[in-house]
Motif scaffolding. Structure first.
Motif, PDB file in Angstrom:
ATOM      1  N   LEU A  90       0.836  -1.202   0.000  1.00  0.00           N
ATOM      2  CA  LEU A  90       0.000   0.000   0.000  1.00  0.00           C
ATOM      3  C   LEU A  90       0.875   1.258   0.000  1.00  0.00           C
ATOM      4  N   ASP A  91       1.966   1.236   0.767  1.00  0.00           N
ATOM      5  CA  ASP A  91       2.910   2.368   0.783  1.00  0.00           C
ATOM      6  C   ASP A  91       3.505   2.578  -0.610  1.00  0.00           C
ATOM      7  N   ASN A  92       3.882   1.489  -1.259  1.00  0.00           N
ATOM      8  CA  ASN A  92       4.450   1.598  -2.607  1.00  0.00           C
ATOM      9  C   ASN A  92       3.425   2.147  -3.596  1.00  0.00           C
ATOM     10  N   PHE A  93       2.177   1.738  -3.472  1.00  0.00           N
ATOM     11  CA  PHE A  93       1.107   2.281  -4.315  1.00  0.00           C
ATOM     12  C   PHE A  93       1.019   3.790  -4.132  1.00  0.00           C
ATOM     13  N   GLU A  94       1.025   4.232  -2.884  1.00  0.00           N
ATOM     14  CA  GLU A  94       0.895   5.666  -2.613  1.00  0.00           C
ATOM     15  C   GLU A  94       2.089   6.445  -3.153  1.00  0.00           C
ATOM     16  N   LEU A  97       1.646   6.728  -6.884  1.00  0.00           N
ATOM     17  CA  LEU A  97       0.585   7.670  -7.253  1.00  0.00           C
ATOM     18  C   LEU A  97       1.046   9.126  -7.146  1.00  0.00           C
ATOM     19  N   MET A 113      -4.029   2.689 -11.538  1.00  0.00           N
ATOM     20  CA  MET A 113      -3.410   2.442 -10.232  1.00  0.00           C
ATOM     21  C   MET A 113      -4.257   3.050  -9.112  1.00  0.00           C
ATOM     22  N   GLU A 114      -4.848   4.228  -9.364  1.00  0.00           N
ATOM     23  CA  GLU A 114      -5.705   4.858  -8.353  1.00  0.00           C
ATOM     24  C   GLU A 114      -6.930   3.991  -8.080  1.00  0.00           C
ATOM     25  N   HIS A 117      -5.779   1.128  -6.002  1.00  0.00           N
ATOM     26  CA  HIS A 117      -5.480   1.660  -4.659  1.00  0.00           C
ATOM     27  C   HIS A 117      -6.778   1.865  -3.873  1.00  0.00           C
ATOM     28  N   ARG A 118      -7.777   2.486  -4.529  1.00  0.00           N
ATOM     29  CA  ARG A 118      -9.060   2.729  -3.867  1.00  0.00           C
ATOM     30  C   ARG A 118      -9.723   1.412  -3.464  1.00  0.00           C
ATOM     31  N   LEU A 120      -8.239  -1.403  -2.813  1.00  0.00           N
ATOM     32  CA  LEU A 120      -7.458  -1.947  -1.696  1.00  0.00           C
ATOM     33  C   LEU A 120      -7.809  -1.241  -0.391  1.00  0.00           C
ATOM     34  N   ILE A 121      -7.931   0.070  -0.429  1.00  0.00           N
ATOM     35  CA  ILE A 121      -8.296   0.861   0.759  1.00  0.00           C
ATOM     36  C   ILE A 121      -9.704   0.480   1.227  1.00  0.00           C
TER      37      ILE A 121
END
Length: 184
Positions: A90-94, A97, A113-114, A117-118, A120-121
């Motif tokens: 998750l850190d790598n995704f952020e 982004l 990717m967003e 990410h969404r 996953l969140i």
């Protein structure tokens, strides 16, 4: 036989009778005392057995309560190890982004990717994961891990100025504290 002899014999019989009655009474008294002692012993044994039973029952109730509490905690935090393993991704995704897109192809890739990410969140929120608010909050050693200090007049004393790594809580348990910079 003379009258005197008869009286003596009657007195002797009375004395013998009284002695027999006293002996029988003494034996009955002794038997009653023995029975009283036996009853007292049996009552003591009953009290001891009852006390052991009550202690055993209390121990069993405590055991059952402890097992139920442990099972509830296992159920409540069952996904903690998986979430802990997902946080670096998750850190790598952020971080990814935060890259500036300079062409349409990169912008399209970032939009995809967003969306991931969404998703996953959202999945983490359904499990009870919440990010820990840090910037602008008072430093809490249970929620934040101070890695730097600074002196900034814009912030009050002991206020988090910057967050280096986002922290997360699973329900009411901190699974990763926020790494922060704190104002002195």
């Amino acid at each position: 036989m003379s009258e005197e002899t008869k009286q003596q014999q009657e007195e002797q019989v009375k004395e013998d009778h009284e002695e027999v009655v006293e002996e029988v009474f003494a034996e009955e008294l002794q038997d009653a005392e023995q029975e009283t002692d036996e009853v007292a012993q049996l009552q003591a044994q009953l009290d001891e057995s009852e006390n052991r039973y009550l202690r055993l029952r209390a121990d069993f109730d405590n055991f059952r309560r402890r097992i139920n509490t442990e099972n509830e905690a296992k159920e409540k935090y069952r996904s903690q190890s998986l979430i802990t393993e997902l946080l670096p991704a998750l850190d790598n995704f952020e971080r990814a982004l935060n890259i500036e897109a300079d062409n349409d192809q990169t912008k399209t890739l970032l939009q995809g990717m967003e969306m991931v990410h969404r998703s996953l969140i959202d999945a983490l929120k359904k499990e009870g994961v919440e990010p820990i608010d840090a910037v602008g909050q008072e430093f809490d050693p249970h929620l934040h891990q101070a890695v730097m200090q600074t002196e900034d007049d814009q912030y009050g004393s002991n206020i988090v100025v910057e967050e280096f790594q986002k922290g997360y809580k699973l329900k009411d348990r901190v699974i990763r504290p926020s790494m922060v910079k704190v104002n002195q």
